[in-house]
Design a protein around this motif. Structure first.
Motif, PDB file in Angstrom:
ATOM      1  N   ARG A  54      -4.728  33.463 -38.920  1.00  0.00           N
ATOM      2  CA  ARG A  54      -4.301  34.845 -39.190  1.00  0.00           C
ATOM      3  C   ARG A  54      -5.203  35.508 -40.235  1.00  0.00           C
ATOM      4  NH1 ARG A  54       0.800  36.650 -37.497  1.00  0.00           N
ATOM      5  NH2 ARG A  54       2.058  35.089 -36.434  1.00  0.00           N
TER       6      ARG A  54
ATOM      7  N   ARG B  53      -4.978  44.844 -36.658  1.00  0.00           N
ATOM      8  CA  ARG B  53      -6.001  43.958 -37.217  1.00  0.00           C
ATOM      9  C   ARG B  53      -6.987  43.608 -36.110  1.00  0.00           C
ATOM     10  NH1 ARG B  53      -4.403  42.297 -42.195  1.00  0.00           N
ATOM     11  NH2 ARG B  53      -5.965  40.635 -42.273  1.00  0.00           N
TER      12      ARG B  53
ATOM     13  N   ASP C 250       0.713  48.417 -38.154  1.00  0.00           N
ATOM     14  CA  ASP C 250      -0.543  47.780 -38.547  1.00  0.00           C
ATOM     15  C   ASP C 250      -1.384  47.418 -37.332  1.00  0.00           C
ATOM     16  OD1 ASP C 250       0.091  47.911 -41.267  1.00  0.00           O
ATOM     17  OD2 ASP C 250       1.245  46.053 -41.157  1.00  0.00           O
TER      18      ASP C 250
ATOM     19  N   GLY D 213       0.747  46.472 -33.998  1.00  0.00           N
ATOM     20  CA  GLY D 213       2.193  46.605 -33.983  1.00  0.00           C
ATOM     21  C   GLY D 213       2.556  48.065 -34.140  1.00  0.00           C
TER      22      GLY D 213
ATOM     23  N   HIS E  15       9.593  36.042 -34.341  1.00  0.00           N
ATOM     24  CA  HIS E  15       8.638  35.272 -35.134  1.00  0.00           C
ATOM     25  C   HIS E  15       7.270  35.917 -34.953  1.00  0.00           C
ATOM     26  CE1 HIS E  15       6.001  31.820 -36.299  1.00  0.00           C
ATOM     27  NE2 HIS E  15       6.914  31.735 -37.252  1.00  0.00           N
ATOM     28  N   ARG E  16       7.159  37.129 -35.445  1.00  0.00           N
ATOM     29  CA  ARG E  16       5.920  37.900 -35.417  1.00  0.00           C
ATOM     30  C   ARG E  16       6.030  38.925 -36.528  1.00  0.00           C
ATOM     31  NH1 ARG E  16       9.037  40.914 -31.402  1.00  0.00           N
ATOM     32  NH2 ARG E  16       9.397  39.040 -30.186  1.00  0.00           N
ATOM     33  N   ASP E  17       4.974  39.624 -36.819  1.00  0.00           N
ATOM     34  CA  ASP E  17       4.986  40.547 -37.950  1.00  0.00           C
ATOM     35  C   ASP E  17       5.800  41.807 -37.680  1.00  0.00           C
ATOM     36  OD1 ASP E  17       3.422  38.851 -39.468  1.00  0.00           O
ATOM     37  OD2 ASP E  17       1.542  39.720 -38.750  1.00  0.00           O
ATOM     38  N   GLU E  18       5.865  42.254 -36.420  1.00  0.00           N
ATOM     39  CA  GLU E  18       6.602  43.472 -36.090  1.00  0.00           C
ATOM     40  C   GLU E  18       7.403  43.257 -34.817  1.00  0.00           C
ATOM     41  OE1 GLU E  18       4.842  47.282 -37.024  1.00  0.00           O
ATOM     42  OE2 GLU E  18       2.900  46.310 -37.326  1.00  0.00           O
TER      43      GLU E  18
ATOM     44  N   GLU F 221       4.337  43.830 -30.589  1.00  0.00           N
ATOM     45  CA  GLU F 221       2.925  43.608 -30.881  1.00  0.00           C
ATOM     46  C   GLU F 221       2.150  43.529 -29.574  1.00  0.00           C
ATOM     47  OE1 GLU F 221       2.411  40.157 -33.334  1.00  0.00           O
ATOM     48  OE2 GLU F 221       2.819  41.245 -35.190  1.00  0.00           O
TER      49      GLU F 221
END
Length: 386
Positions: free
Chosen positions: A316, A293, A291, A288, A269-272, A275
């Motif tokens: 986010r 941010r 990416d 990640g 449950h994370r973008d990559e 991280e």
């Protein structure tokens, strides 16, 4: 366009990692782009020589990619004076003896991590390679991935101010192998075969932390085997004797603290899949594989804790993307290119066997911490291994 050819022996490229990341996405990708460009502007073409134990698999891989040279006789390949570089992506338990033989044959050596089964063995290889005057390197692929390259750029530019902490989350659910095929080989879950997530991942975390925030000075870790039974490639059940999750706190040089969870028993449950969040006095970043941010001090919102109301802020959306600023190749390919440049130039590879020793030492310290339930200082471990 001046060119030269460098013959490279590749041992272990019939396995998943060796085939996908090193043969296809590195060696063959380099060939497709016309070779490695050196500092002098020359192009070095790489000619692979496949090595392994299974002739059928080697022949299949060679035919698939139109390669002419493969062998099951490592000694004869190492005796060939036209082969200048040896690469090893075998199982860890088989690596030390093969790398030792390659060094004795005067080959420059590049290896997957961990470079040996113990820090003592790895230090022995590093000393042998130094004495032989050959270039040596260990795969540190994470540092060459776009997300980590951007994170390093932020560190170099002083974006964070004083770094306070690093938080890392790595992992995904690896199926047990009974009702769905496992995504990783079964030896990863047998300690007797060199498996275990601490041995695998703490080597990565050591060089990532060194590069971003500082060398690890002490570790407190808990390793767990959450799934006690798994099924192998033949569909047979076996006891999982290696750790499949690890929870670590790493005290860094300079005072920063890192917390990294590593697990093959977690649903993402994370973008990559991995991280890292770095927090500093002047700003924070989340990176990640690709990416990154950031949120600067001047743009940091002022959250207020109120559990009686639903979230009022889009947290986010309050972060800004770090631009690419350059076309970055596959991380494995990028390090391959750097290693070849070092071989051609006769310069030491920054991520050498000594770096590999430090990674294995952290893994051993992590396992000791988990086993004895205590904080372990890395200097104490290093002194005990001398």
């Amino acid at each position: 366009m001046p060119t030269s050819t460098l013959r490279v022996a590749l041992n272990g490229v019939t396995g998943r990692m060796g085939y996908n990341q090193h043969l296809v996405r590195s060696i063959l990708a380099i060939a497709d782009q016309g070779g490695v460009v050196t500092a002098d502007g020359d192009h070095v073409l790489l000619e692979p020589v496949l090595v392994g134990r299974n002739p059928e698999k080697l022949a299949t891989v060679a035919a698939r990619h139109g390669l002419d040279h493969w062998s099951t006789d490592l000694d004869s390949v190492l005796a060939d004076p036209t082969v200048r570089v040896y690469f090893d992506a075998q199982a860890t338990s088989a690596r030390e003896s093969a790398v030792r033989a390659a060094i004795a044959a005067g080959k420059h050596v590049y290896a997957e991590k961990p470079v040996a089964s113990s820090a003592v063995e790895a230090r022995g290889l590093a000393e042998l390679a130094d004495a032989a005057g050959v270039r040596h390197g260990v795969v540190h692929d994470k540092l060459y991935l776009p997300g980590l390259v951007k994170l390093r750029r932020l560190v170099t530019g002083g974006f964070f101010g004083r770094i306070l902490s690093v938080r890392g989350e790595f992992g995904y659910w690896v199926f047990e192998g009974d009702w769905q095929t496992a995504q990783r080989p079964s030896w990863n879950y047998r300690a007797e075969d060199g498996g275990g997530i601490v041995t695998d991942m703490f080597c990565h975390w050591n060089y990532v932390l060194e590069d971003i925030a500082g060398a690890v000075r002490a570790v407190t870790a808990h390793a767990a085997t959450h799934i006690p039974t798994r099924w192998d490639e033949g569909g047979q059940s076996y006891p999982a004797t290696a750790d499949d999750a690890a929870y670590g706190i790493f005290e860094l040089e300079g005072g920063a603290v890192a917390q990294i969870n590593s697990s093959w028993c977690v649903r993402v449950h994370r973008d990559e899949l991995v991280e890292f969040q770095v927090d500093g006095t002047e700003g924070s970043a989340v990176a990640g594989l690709r990416d990154c941010r950031v949120q600067h001090r001047s743009h940091t919102p002022r959250p207020v804790w109120n559990p009686d109301l639903p979230p009022q802020e889009p947290f986010r959306h309050q972060w800004s993307p770090v631009p690419e600023n350059a076309q970055l190749p596959n991380g494995f390919q990028a390090q391959w290119e750097q290693f070849i440049r070092d071989v051609v130039a006769g310069t030491d590879h920054v991520h050498d066997f000594h770096s590999g020793v430090r990674g294995i030492r952290l893994a051993e310290a992590g396992l000791l911490s988990s086993r004895e339930g205590r904080r372990v200082e890395l200097d104490d471990v290093a002194a005990a291994q001398r």
